[in-house]
Design a protein around this motif. Structure first.
Motif, PDB file in Angstrom:
ATOM      1  N   VAL A   1      -1.461 -24.344   5.353  1.00  0.00           N
ATOM      2  CA  VAL A   1      -0.081 -24.773   5.105  1.00  0.00           C
ATOM      3  C   VAL A   1       0.866 -23.718   5.679  1.00  0.00           C
ATOM      4  O   VAL A   1       0.485 -22.543   5.843  1.00  0.00           O
ATOM      5  N   PRO A   2       2.108 -24.095   6.029  1.00  0.00           N
ATOM      6  CA  PRO A   2       3.030 -23.129   6.641  1.00  0.00           C
ATOM      7  C   PRO A   2       3.244 -21.894   5.762  1.00  0.00           C
ATOM      8  O   PRO A   2       3.558 -22.011   4.577  1.00  0.00           O
ATOM      9  N   HIS A   3       3.062 -20.734   6.363  1.00  0.00           N
ATOM     10  CA  HIS A   3       3.203 -19.486   5.616  1.00  0.00           C
ATOM     11  C   HIS A   3       3.446 -18.340   6.592  1.00  0.00           C
ATOM     12  O   HIS A   3       3.267 -18.486   7.801  1.00  0.00           O
ATOM     13  N   ARG A   4       3.855 -17.216   6.047  1.00  0.00           N
ATOM     14  CA  ARG A   4       3.871 -15.968   6.805  1.00  0.00           C
ATOM     15  C   ARG A   4       3.299 -14.887   5.906  1.00  0.00           C
ATOM     16  O   ARG A   4       3.449 -14.919   4.680  1.00  0.00           O
ATOM     17  N   PHE A   5       2.629 -13.927   6.517  1.00  0.00           N
ATOM     18  CA  PHE A   5       1.959 -12.852   5.789  1.00  0.00           C
ATOM     19  C   PHE A   5       2.704 -11.550   6.065  1.00  0.00           C
ATOM     20  O   PHE A   5       2.913 -11.184   7.231  1.00  0.00           O
ATOM     21  N   ILE A   6       3.091 -10.852   5.009  1.00  0.00           N
ATOM     22  CA  ILE A   6       3.907  -9.645   5.136  1.00  0.00           C
ATOM     23  C   ILE A   6       3.278  -8.520   4.318  1.00  0.00           C
ATOM     24  O   ILE A   6       2.907  -8.734   3.156  1.00  0.00           O
ATOM     25  N   CYS A   7       3.184  -7.353   4.908  1.00  0.00           N
ATOM     26  CA  CYS A   7       2.730  -6.168   4.186  1.00  0.00           C
ATOM     27  C   CYS A   7       3.873  -5.161   4.105  1.00  0.00           C
ATOM     28  O   CYS A   7       4.440  -4.766   5.126  1.00  0.00           O
ATOM     29  N   TYR A   8       4.188  -4.743   2.896  1.00  0.00           N
ATOM     30  CA  TYR A   8       5.155  -3.663   2.684  1.00  0.00           C
ATOM     31  C   TYR A   8       4.384  -2.351   2.642  1.00  0.00           C
ATOM     32  O   TYR A   8       3.369  -2.238   1.944  1.00  0.00           O
ATOM     33  N   THR A   9       4.856  -1.375   3.409  1.00  0.00           N
ATOM     34  CA  THR A   9       4.088  -0.145   3.521  1.00  0.00           C
ATOM     35  C   THR A   9       4.963   1.035   3.920  1.00  0.00           C
ATOM     36  O   THR A   9       6.034   0.856   4.517  1.00  0.00           O
ATOM     37  N   ASP A  10       4.485   2.230   3.595  1.00  0.00           N
ATOM     38  CA  ASP A  10       5.141   3.456   4.025  1.00  0.00           C
ATOM     39  C   ASP A  10       4.526   3.987   5.319  1.00  0.00           C
ATOM     40  O   ASP A  10       4.970   4.994   5.862  1.00  0.00           O
ATOM     41  N   ASN A  11       3.475   3.290   5.805  1.00  0.00           N
ATOM     42  CA  ASN A  11       2.809   3.715   7.040  1.00  0.00           C
ATOM     43  C   ASN A  11       2.130   2.500   7.649  1.00  0.00           C
ATOM     44  O   ASN A  11       1.106   2.030   7.154  1.00  0.00           O
ATOM     45  N   ASP A  12       2.701   1.980   8.729  1.00  0.00           N
ATOM     46  CA  ASP A  12       2.169   0.752   9.325  1.00  0.00           C
ATOM     47  C   ASP A  12       1.112   1.014  10.395  1.00  0.00           C
ATOM     48  O   ASP A  12       0.671   0.085  11.066  1.00  0.00           O
ATOM     49  N   TYR A  13       0.664   2.263  10.551  1.00  0.00           N
ATOM     50  CA  TYR A  13      -0.338   2.579  11.572  1.00  0.00           C
ATOM     51  C   TYR A  13      -1.623   1.783  11.316  1.00  0.00           C
ATOM     52  O   TYR A  13      -2.182   1.802  10.227  1.00  0.00           O
ATOM     53  N   GLY A  14      -2.070   1.061  12.330  1.00  0.00           N
ATOM     54  CA  GLY A  14      -3.315   0.317  12.245  1.00  0.00           C
ATOM     55  C   GLY A  14      -3.216  -1.031  11.566  1.00  0.00           C
ATOM     56  O   GLY A  14      -4.209  -1.761  11.495  1.00  0.00           O
ATOM     57  N   VAL A  15      -2.032  -1.389  11.072  1.00  0.00           N
ATOM     58  CA  VAL A  15      -1.860  -2.672  10.371  1.00  0.00           C
ATOM     59  C   VAL A  15      -1.503  -3.754  11.385  1.00  0.00           C
ATOM     60  O   VAL A  15      -0.582  -3.581  12.186  1.00  0.00           O
ATOM     61  N   GLU A  16      -2.208  -4.872  11.347  1.00  0.00           N
ATOM     62  CA  GLU A  16      -2.089  -5.892  12.380  1.00  0.00           C
ATOM     63  C   GLU A  16      -1.061  -6.982  12.084  1.00  0.00           C
ATOM     64  O   GLU A  16      -0.671  -7.722  12.984  1.00  0.00           O
ATOM     65  N   CYS A  17      -0.639  -7.105  10.826  1.00  0.00           N
ATOM     66  CA  CYS A  17       0.283  -8.182  10.466  1.00  0.00           C
ATOM     67  C   CYS A  17       1.725  -7.672  10.478  1.00  0.00           C
ATOM     68  O   CYS A  17       1.985  -6.498  10.759  1.00  0.00           O
ATOM     69  N   GLU A  18       2.663  -8.558  10.141  1.00  0.00           N
ATOM     70  CA  GLU A  18       4.058  -8.147  10.000  1.00  0.00           C
ATOM     71  C   GLU A  18       4.175  -7.111   8.884  1.00  0.00           C
ATOM     72  O   GLU A  18       3.593  -7.278   7.809  1.00  0.00           O
ATOM     73  N   THR A  19       4.920  -6.046   9.141  1.00  0.00           N
ATOM     74  CA  THR A  19       5.136  -5.018   8.118  1.00  0.00           C
ATOM     75  C   THR A  19       6.631  -4.836   7.879  1.00  0.00           C
ATOM     76  O   THR A  19       7.455  -5.078   8.756  1.00  0.00           O
ATOM     77  N   ARG A  20       6.937  -4.387   6.673  1.00  0.00           N
ATOM     78  CA  ARG A  20       8.304  -4.078   6.295  1.00  0.00           C
ATOM     79  C   ARG A  20       8.294  -2.817   5.435  1.00  0.00           C
ATOM     80  O   ARG A  20       7.314  -2.540   4.745  1.00  0.00           O
ATOM     81  N   PRO A  21       9.400  -2.078   5.429  1.00  0.00           N
ATOM     82  CA  PRO A  21       9.472  -0.878   4.579  1.00  0.00           C
ATOM     83  C   PRO A  21       9.749  -1.261   3.123  1.00  0.00           C
ATOM     84  O   PRO A  21      10.283  -2.342   2.831  1.00  0.00           O
ATOM     85  N   PHE A  22       9.387  -0.365   2.223  1.00  0.00           N
ATOM     86  CA  PHE A  22       9.723  -0.545   0.818  1.00  0.00           C
ATOM     87  C   PHE A  22      11.242  -0.467   0.650  1.00  0.00           C
ATOM     88  O   PHE A  22      11.908   0.330   1.294  1.00  0.00           O
ATOM     89  N   LEU A  23      11.776  -1.295  -0.234  1.00  0.00           N
ATOM     90  CA  LEU A  23      13.218  -1.302  -0.476  1.00  0.00           C
ATOM     91  C   LEU A  23      13.605  -0.482  -1.705  1.00  0.00           C
ATOM     92  O   LEU A  23      14.760  -0.082  -1.840  1.00  0.00           O
ATOM     93  N   THR A  24      12.644  -0.265  -2.600  1.00  0.00           N
ATOM     94  CA  THR A  24      12.918   0.430  -3.848  1.00  0.00           C
ATOM     95  C   THR A  24      11.837   1.480  -4.070  1.00  0.00           C
ATOM     96  O   THR A  24      10.663   1.224  -3.793  1.00  0.00           O
ATOM     97  N   ASP A  25      12.203   2.637  -4.568  1.00  0.00           N
ATOM     98  CA  ASP A  25      11.252   3.726  -4.773  1.00  0.00           C
ATOM     99  C   ASP A  25      10.576   3.578  -6.131  1.00  0.00           C
ATOM    100  O   ASP A  25      10.904   4.258  -7.099  1.00  0.00           O
ATOM    101  N   LEU A  26       9.608   2.649  -6.182  1.00  0.00           N
ATOM    102  CA  LEU A  26       8.856   2.411  -7.405  1.00  0.00           C
ATOM    103  C   LEU A  26       7.444   2.979  -7.262  1.00  0.00           C
ATOM    104  O   LEU A  26       6.855   2.899  -6.176  1.00  0.00           O
TER     105      LEU A  26
END
Length: 231
Positions: free
Chosen positions: A31-56
């Protein structure tokens, strides 16, 4: 459109964990979807990445993902990185309810945050509850001060009595949908079912295995079913 999200913080999980979860989703969700990984280090990650928005800290970013500033789609699904997908899960991710999660595998009355689905309204209300309960000054100490962690937070939000002792929900009018109730025997625990029940082969109807805690997936990757699916 469904947003399927995860996060990788620090070095507990290698990029392999993100990439394997991403590939399992791509093989088993049509089904239509997108896969997103939030990370502080996107090295070696193959999917779409985004930075963390909140320091939790640590796992508290599971709740942080409900922050509407992430601009997710109408439906968002969070999965832990140690989730194993063993077959098509279109029916699971398409569950047409405002909120869903899984029951705790050791205390089935409780909730477990290894898988959470929410729509925009529920996400906004969860984030509002979180920001009313905790200020940014509290974030650094959440892992020490918030007994029960994210599981108890969800239980308190929805009035589930286990770690939480108050049956009055903070978010009224939202049903708690549990995957184990909607899809019996399809969403299982590695330790509670696979190991404890001595499974050598997976039953055909199993679709998701939650490898929570120890051992971690890379420590059992030589099992035949892991070789087939965790890649």
């Amino acid at each position: 459109m469904i947003d399927i999200v995860c996060f990788k913080w620090g070095d507990k999980f290698s990029p392999k964990y993100v990439n394997n979860l991403y590939r399992m989703v791509e093989r088993n969700v049509t089904v239509p979807h997108r896969f997103i990984c939030y990370t502080d280090n996107d090295y070696g990650v193959e999917c779409e990445t985004r930075p963390f928005l909140t320091d939790l800290p640590y796992w508290w970013y599971i709740i942080g993902l409900t922050n509407p500033a992430h601009e997710h789609s109408e439906k968002t699904i969070y999965m832990d990185l140690d989730t194993i997908i063993t077959g098509n899960i279109d029916h699971i991710v398409s569950l047409d309810v405002p909120f869903a999660t899984i029951s705790d595998f050791y205390a089935i009355r409780g909730l477990q945050t290894a898988y959470i689905m929410w729509n925009k309204e529920v996400g906004q209300r969860l984030w509002n509850f979180f920001t009313e309960k905790y200020s940014p000054d509290d974030y650094e100490n959440l892992c020490r001060s918030a007994t029960g962690g994210t599981n108890q937070f969800l239980e308190e939000a929805f009035g589930v009595v286990r770690l939480n002792k108050n049956a009055k929900p903070k978010l009224e009018g939202i049903d708690v949908n549990r995957l184990q109730n909607h899809f019996p025997n399809q969403c299982v625990s590695y330790k509670v079912q696979v190991v404890k029940q001595g499974w050598k082969e997976l039953p055909e109807n199993v679709r998701m295995i939650f490898v929570h805690g120890k051992p971690m997936p890379h420590e059992v990757q030589n099992e035949l079913w892991m070789k087939e699916h965790w890649r």
